[in-house]
Design a protein around this motif. Structure first.
Motif, PDB file in Angstrom:
ATOM      1  N   PRO A  71       0.670  -1.229   0.091  1.00 44.30           N
ATOM      2  CA  PRO A  71       0.130  -0.058   0.139  1.00 44.30           C
ATOM      3  C   PRO A  71       0.824   1.189   0.108  1.00 44.30           C
ATOM      4  O   PRO A  71       2.012   1.331   0.637  1.00 44.30           O
ATOM      5  CB  PRO A  71      -0.863  -0.065   1.315  1.00 44.30           C
ATOM      6  N   TRP A  72       0.421   2.416  -0.469  1.00 43.52           N
ATOM      7  CA  TRP A  72       1.296   3.617  -0.601  1.00 43.52           C
ATOM      8  C   TRP A  72       1.494   4.272   0.811  1.00 43.52           C
ATOM      9  O   TRP A  72       2.083   4.933   0.955  1.00 43.52           O
ATOM     10  CB  TRP A  72       0.297   4.625  -1.576  1.00 43.52           C
ATOM     11  N   GLU A  73       0.173   4.120   1.613  1.00 40.80           N
ATOM     12  CA  GLU A  73       0.076   4.450   2.947  1.00 40.80           C
ATOM     13  C   GLU A  73       1.676   4.050   3.743  1.00 40.80           C
ATOM     14  O   GLU A  73       2.223   3.003   3.584  1.00 40.80           O
ATOM     15  CB  GLU A  73      -1.090   4.162   3.709  1.00 40.80           C
ATOM     16  N   SER A  74       1.764   4.874   4.788  1.00 42.72           N
ATOM     17  CA  SER A  74       2.888   4.236   5.874  1.00 42.72           C
ATOM     18  C   SER A  74       2.186   4.771   6.997  1.00 42.72           C
ATOM     19  O   SER A  74       1.277   5.609   7.245  1.00 42.72           O
ATOM     20  CB  SER A  74       4.037   5.207   5.307  1.00 42.72           C
ATOM     21  N   VAL A  75       3.021   4.297   8.167  1.00 45.84           N
ATOM     22  CA  VAL A  75       2.382   4.391   9.373  1.00 45.84           C
ATOM     23  C   VAL A  75       3.813   5.349  10.141  1.00 45.84           C
ATOM     24  O   VAL A  75       5.098   4.743  10.195  1.00 45.84           O
ATOM     25  CB  VAL A  75       2.376   3.257  10.280  1.00 45.84           C
ATOM     26  N   SER A  76       3.688   6.343  10.566  1.00 50.70           N
ATOM     27  CA  SER A  76       4.767   7.061  11.254  1.00 50.70           C
ATOM     28  C   SER A  76       5.236   6.431  12.479  1.00 50.70           C
ATOM     29  O   SER A  76       4.528   5.775  13.239  1.00 50.70           O
ATOM     30  CB  SER A  76       4.336   8.645  11.316  1.00 50.70           C
ATOM     31  N   PRO A  77       6.703   6.577  12.714  1.00 58.24           N
ATOM     32  CA  PRO A  77       7.232   5.789  14.020  1.00 58.24           C
ATOM     33  C   PRO A  77       6.351   6.455  15.207  1.00 58.24           C
ATOM     34  O   PRO A  77       6.092   5.687  16.240  1.00 58.24           O
ATOM     35  CB  PRO A  77       8.561   6.438  14.094  1.00 58.24           C
TER      36      PRO A  77
END
Length: 187
Positions: free
Chosen positions: A95-101
């Motif tokens: 997926p293009w999304e990401s989860v920030s730290p």
């Protein structure tokens, strides 16, 4: 009337320049933000989805991404497989999304590959450790260090008792492609 048209034209040109500057700034900021992303952030957005990975030393691994630690992934395919992030060569259709730290919980942000290996050792789980050179060891994790894993190598139908252990292999985490948890074969 001519003055009005002239000023309208000048205002339209100024608006156009401002819009172009803003679009350039947004594009630059977007590139900078993407440049700060790491694979782990992208992988976290894939939790719960089926992923197709290419893993160094063992090829294609397809499974449902269950968890992401600080340097490892847990997939179900149908066995449970731990893959060090450093061994991931490619991921198809991530997926293009990401989860920030900042979006990761305090406990999850501290779960290292050593933590995952310790859990297997405590559970006395039988595993197959596949290395990046294609070598594999089947047995039970005995000791887990900061950058290595000791495996008591034994047959699948025997418990890891001294008489059944054929050798002990010490494996550097950097050499691991995947660790497959097998179903318990002894009572």
């Amino acid at each position: 009337m001519r003055w009005s048209e002239l000023f309208d034209d000048l205002e339209a040109r100024a608006d156009s320049l401002v819009r172009a500057e803003r679009e350039t700034e947004v594009a630059d900021r977007t590139r900078a933000e993407i440049g700060r992303l790491v694979l782990l952030n992208r992988l976290r957005s894939g939790v719960g989805r089926e992923l197709s990975l290419r893993v160094l030393g063992c090829g294609a691994v397809i499974g449902t991404l269950e968890r992401v630690g600080t340097d490892w992934l847990l997939l179900t395919c149908p066995q449970e497989i731990v893959v060090p992030v450093a061994a991931v060569a490619t991921v198809v259709d991530l997926p293009w999304e990401s989860v920030s730290p900042e979006g990761v919980g305090a406990v999850t942000s501290r779960l290292t590959l050593a933590s995952a290996m310790r859990a297997l050792a405590v559970d006395r789980a039988r595993v197959v450790v596949v290395l990046r050179d294609g070598t594999s060891f089947s047995g039970t994790p005995d000791r887990v260090g900061g950058d290595f894993l000791d495996i008591a190598v034994h047959q699948g139908d025997s418990a890891p008792r001294a008489a059944a252990v054929t050798m002990r292999a010490t494996v550097a985490y950097e050499a691991i492609s995947k660790v497959v948890r097998e179903a318990a074969a002894w009572a």
